[in-house]
Design a protein around this motif. Structure first.
Motif, PDB file in Angstrom:
ATOM      1  N   CYS A 219       1.996 -16.042   7.150  1.00 48.72           N
ATOM      2  CA  CYS A 219       1.757 -15.526   5.791  1.00 48.72           C
ATOM      3  C   CYS A 219       2.857 -14.586   5.324  1.00 48.72           C
ATOM      4  N   ARG A 220       4.059 -14.656   5.888  1.00 47.00           N
ATOM      5  CA  ARG A 220       5.171 -13.834   5.423  1.00 47.00           C
ATOM      6  C   ARG A 220       5.994 -14.610   4.408  1.00 47.00           C
ATOM      7  N   LEU A 492       4.066  -8.428  -1.344  1.00 48.25           N
ATOM      8  CA  LEU A 492       3.017  -9.417  -1.094  1.00 48.25           C
ATOM      9  C   LEU A 492       2.186  -9.665  -2.350  1.00 48.25           C
ATOM     10  N   HIS A 539      -3.121  -9.266   4.971  1.00 47.67           N
ATOM     11  CA  HIS A 539      -2.947 -10.692   5.249  1.00 47.67           C
ATOM     12  C   HIS A 539      -4.302 -11.386   5.390  1.00 47.67           C
TER      13      HIS A 539
END
Length: 750
Positions: A219-220, A492, A539
């Motif tokens: 999830c980066r 994010l 996340h």
């Protein structure tokens, strides 16, 4: 080189070396090339496969260099000489014999594949997939739907830079037209690598609506161009998917190469392999190669060759320093062999002159006392000492220590120049993520502020550089982990496509996670563990919301059955961590679902020194506690061993003899002092006694399954404990009959 020179004498040695070096590349590829040519040298004259691709490239390059006796590669089918290669396995084929015919996706005839249509099916030259539309115009229309104000010229430039060829531009347009969501966050499903380059270029051009995709595994939002299981993932996730045990050191890492038997080797074993070490032309030692010069390799400890008069041939040229004589000698003389003028043996020339060469046995070694630059008496080696080398590197990066240099950088320069371990400091200065930043700061190309460093990629070397600048007084102190948390959350949240999801995440992270963290710390700086906790929980929230969007659900309409379905979904991630977000949403009346919490009743902060020593004293002297618990606690408190590592210890890890007790916690055993040694003896004895008792009570097969040991080991324990289970079945039968008999007696009339 020797094999080629024997066949093609008209090519010079240096010319052959240049061709081989250009084809072979790294040492691993060069070894494979040399191994095949040594096993089958006839390929140089007949050009026949099977052979590696590097052999065919070498034949072509030698022919282009003017070789006439070297054969060009020949087609394995028709025998035609070739100037380019097409391969199937280890065989070479010409353009006519190479491509395999396939059934055409349009007419069904089995013919040579000319193109492939938008579905990836083969097409013959009679049935091309015609599309008269301009692919750039098609892509411009798709991007303009996301951002009507987007510059069409910038879009066209991004398309041409990501896919220069018109045919590839057509494939790019077809893929985006089939799935426009690739531009808005689903880039990890891109069938073409050029789509990811296009997304990066469009995002850099400031086109709204284009979302850089995140890695589907971690999830980066990073570069994801590696295919894995039908998705595009980052390099880190690819490395995690390739983890293997190194065949040499046993480390569980991604293999950097494989040995001759095909077994994996980790990067550390690759760079330390003797086959990858070369003789440095400066110091003459067998070391890793740091710099390759036209004269030869230089190791990391040696500077570039200085121009001097060679002590052997007398020519003025770049020279290293002989470790034997302490005098300069050129790389040519380092490789020179001749008959020694003293003993007459044919050996390497170490000293003397061309007329009167001397070998190593006949050369009087030089006693090294001082550094030739700073006369350091503690430097018994040729060449400059580590202090001189680090000052030379500081001059290259920061310039001389003048008054125009920033005061903070002057303090940094003094700290590095006077470091306790100059070799380590010099290696740190040579890192590619540190040297350019220091050079930009010294030259004024980048201001010396936290904000300027925040614009650079967040890497571990940069974080260490920032800490060094702060400790030297070049930068003011700040709550680094809090600033890192804020940057991470901003990036994010910005990468999320759905505006409602962005607002929800901003509310959860900024007004709950960060606000609660600031209140808890009460002015104290945040810790790395707190940053990792916020990152993991964020996340987890993104993963849960993404799962809801994928299944056409919203947080407000999600039911408890949907949550249970997510908890049992194999593709779901962060299941336990996402419970914090779900409970927060329920508290704020954003959903009705409920996720149970697992409360941690352990310590909330590290033990202070006094508490740790008090606990250690109790474990050493409190006989009311179990010996195994006391030993485990002492290993944790005194030797920093994790509970998982302690639980894996066996009696074979303890060595007890007249010299004391040694415990294997790593590769080398440690000597245990008293009374810890007495505890280790007691635990070993108690374990052995327990095993003996079990061996006398249950059969060997059941003992092996219960303890997870081999059956032969269980049988050995049984024999040592004098337990005989050969009549076990008869004994069980006797007990059953005896029980039935007593049962009948109980029901008999009295």
């Amino acid at each position: 080189m020797d094999l080629v020179a024997a066949i093609e004498p008209q090519l010079g040695t240096e010319q052959i070396r240049t061709v081989v070096t250009g084809i072979a590349g790294g040492r691993a590829k060069a070894r494979r090339l040399a191994s095949h040519l040594a096993g089958r040298p006839g390929v140089l004259t007949d050009g026949r496969s099977p052979a590696p691709r590097a052999v065919g490239d070498l034949l072509i390059a030698l022919r282009e260099a003017g070789a006439s006796h070297i054969s060009p590669p020949c087609c394995a089918d028709c025998g035609k000489s070739m100037r380019t290669l097409q391969r199937r396995g280890q065989d070479w084929y010409c353009w006519i014999c190479g491509p395999q015919p396939e059934p055409c996706g349009a007419c069904g005839n089995t013919r040579r594949v000319a193109t492939r249509d938008r579905a990836g099916r083969p097409r013959c030259k009679m049935c091309p997939d015609l599309d008269d539309r301009d692919p750039i115009t098609v892509i411009q229309t798709l991007v303009s739907a996301l951002d009507p104000a987007a510059d069409r010229g910038a879009i066209a430039d991004a398309v041409r830079r990501s896919a220069p060829r018109p045919a590839y531009q057509q494939k790019l347009a077809w893929a985006l037209e089939t799935d426009p969501g690739l531009l808005t966050g689903d880039g990890h499903l891109a069938p073409l690598r050029a789509i990811l380059r296009l997304i990066d270029l469009l995002h850099t051009a400031g086109i709204a609506g284009v979302v850089q995709p995140a890695c589907p595994r971690c999830c980066r939002v990073v570069r994801i161009d590696k295919p894995l299981d039908g998705q595009r993932v980052c390099r880190t996730c690819i490395a995690h998917s390739r983890l293997q045990d190194c065949s040499r050191c046993g480390a569980h890492r991604e293999p950097a190469t494989r040995d001759d038997q095909g077994r994996p080797l980790c990067p550390n074993c690759l760079i330390t392999d003797p086959a990858n070490l070369e003789t440095c032309i400066n110091c003459g030692r067998l070391r890793l190669v740091n710099t390759r010069t036209p004269d030869g390799p230089i190791c990391p400890s040696c500077p570039a060759l200085r121009t001097a008069t060679c002590s052997i041939c007398g020519e003025n040229r770049p020279c290293g320093t002989s470790r034997t004589t302490g005098r300069p000698w050129c790389p040519t003389c380092q490789r020179r062999t001749a008959s020694c003028s003293a003993c007459g043996r044919l050996s390497a020339v170490i000293s003397g002159t061309l007329a009167e060469p001397l070998c190593a046995d006949c050369t009087a070694p030089e006693v090294w006392h001082t550094c030739p630059t700073c006369t350091d008496p503690d430097h018994p080696h040729p060449g400059q000492c580590a202090r001189c080398l680090i000052n030379q590197r500081l001059n290259e990066l920061l310039g001389p220590p003048t008054a125009t240099l920033h005061p903070g950088l002057q303090a940094l320069r003094r700290n590095i120049a006077t470091a306790e371990y100059p070799i380590t400091a010099r290696r740190w200065l040579n890192k590619p993520s540190v040297a350019p930043v220091l050079a930009d700061l010294a030259a004024g190309r980048r201001p010396l502020t936290h904000q300027a460093l925040d614009e650079l990629p967040d890497t571990q070397p940069l974080a260490h550089l920032r800490q060094v600048l702060v400790s030297a007084g070049a930068l003011p102190e700040r709550d680094e982990h809090m600033a890192r948390t804020e940057r991470f959350l901003a990036d994010l949240i910005t990468s999320q496509q759905d505006p409602d999801q962005r607002r929800l995440l901003h509310r959860y992270t900024t007004w709950h996670l960060v606000r609660r963290l600031r209140a808890k710390n009460n002015g104290q700086p945040a810790t790395l563990q707190q940053f990792n906790s916020i990152r993991q929980r964020t996340h987890a929230a993104v993963a849960f919301l993404s799962w809801l969007s994928t299944h056409n659900l919203a947080l407000a309409t999600c039911g408890q059955s949907d949550l249970d379905r997510w908890l049992t979904d194999d593709s779901a991630t962060y299941r336990e961590t996402a419970g914090h977000f779900i409970r927060w949403a329920r508290t704020n009346k954003l959903t009705t679902i409920h996720a149970p919490a697992h409360r941690w009743s352990g310590p909330t902060q590290p033990l202070d020194d006094q508490h740790r020593w008090d606990t250690a004293r109790r474990l050493l002297h409190d006989g009311a506690l179990k010996a195994e618990d006391r030993l485990a606690g002492l290993l944790l408190l005194l030797y920093a061993q994790r509970p998982a590592a302690i639980s894996r210890l066996t009696t074979t890890d303890v060595e007890a003899d007249a010299q004391g007790v040694r415990l294997h916690l790593g590769q080398a055993p440690i000597q245990l002092p008293e009374p810890v040694a007495a505890l280790a003896r007691a635990v070993t004895a108690n374990r052995s006694t327990a095993l003996f008792q079990l061996a006398t009570e249950i059969p060997a097969a059941i003992l092996a399954r219960t303890l997870g040991i081999h059956t032969d080991v269980a049988v050995t324990w049984q024999r040592l404990s004098a337990g005989d289970w050969t009549n076990y079945a008869a004994e069980v039968s006797h007990r059953i009959n005896h029980t039935h008999q007593h049962g009948d007696d109980d029901h008999a009339p009295r």
